[in-house]
Design a protein around this motif. Structure first.
Motif, mmCIF file in Angstrom:
data_model
loop_
_atom_site.group_PDB
_atom_site.id
_atom_site.type_symbol
_atom_site.label_atom_id
_atom_site.label_comp_id
_atom_site.label_asym_id
_atom_site.label_seq_id
_atom_site.Cartn_x
_atom_site.Cartn_y
_atom_site.Cartn_z
ATOM 1 N N PHE A 128 2.381 7.053 12.912
ATOM 2 C CA PHE A 128 1.598 5.923 12.428
ATOM 3 C C PHE A 128 0.386 5.632 13.316
ATOM 4 C CE2 PHE A 128 5.646 5.393 10.383
ATOM 5 C CZ PHE A 128 5.281 5.007 9.099
ATOM 6 N N TYR A 181 -1.090 -3.688 12.075
ATOM 7 C CA TYR A 181 -1.439 -3.652 10.661
ATOM 8 C C TYR A 181 -1.562 -5.095 10.212
ATOM 9 C CZ TYR A 181 -0.170 1.278 10.573
ATOM 10 O OH TYR A 181 -0.118 2.627 10.811
ATOM 11 N N LYS A 213 0.169 3.378 4.962
ATOM 12 C CA LYS A 213 1.043 3.386 6.147
ATOM 13 C C LYS A 213 1.871 2.098 6.206
ATOM 14 C CE LYS A 213 -0.364 7.194 8.306
ATOM 15 N NZ LYS A 213 0.498 8.254 8.776
ATOM 16 N N GLU A 250 4.668 2.383 3.863
ATOM 17 C CA GLU A 250 5.693 3.281 4.397
ATOM 18 C C GLU A 250 6.597 2.565 5.404
ATOM 19 O OE1 GLU A 250 3.967 6.879 5.990
ATOM 20 O OE2 GLU A 250 2.798 7.199 4.165
#
Length: 128
Positions: free
Chosen positions: A43, A54, A90, A93
């Protein structure tokens, strides 16, 4: 005397109801671990940094996380899941959901949790 006992019982019942109303909705968060350990190296866009956030530009918790990292001079990747398709992928995920999602070494931390950040950073420094 009987009136005093009755009032006391009602106060205890009301107090218990308030506590249940306050604690019960928060119970899942209280019982949830502060982080999830795993293999998250794929990641990171660059292996030289070991902290990635994030988040979004409008999230107040993301803003607090950024401020925490800057105040503590922590070098981190800051990716916006609203403006980057790759970042959104991402993030999905990782289980998606809300932001911020922070990865520090091998720990994934959801939300703004300064204590969990500090613990993860200490663990990361010990492993180096």
């Amino acid at each position: 005397m009987k009136t005093l006992k009755t009032i006391s019982v009602y106060l205890v019942i009301i107090g218990a109801g308030i506590m249940i109303g306050y604690v019960l909705p928060r119970l899942p968060n209280l019982l949830q671990k502060k982080y999830t350990e795993g293999e998250y190296s794929n990641f990171f866009p660059n292996q030289s940094k070991t902290v990635i956030l994030y988040g979004t530009a409008t999230c107040s918790f993301c803003r607090s996380t950024r401020e925490f990292f800057k105040a503590n001079k922590i070098d981190f990747f800051d990716v916006d899941v609203q403006t980057s398709e790759l970042a959104a992928k991402k993030h999905a995920e990782l289980g998606g959901g809300g932001v911020p999602v922070t990865i520090i070494g091998n720990r994934l931390i959801r939300g703004f949790q300064p204590d969990a950040f500090q613990d993860a950073l200490k663990a990361l420094n010990k492993s180096k």
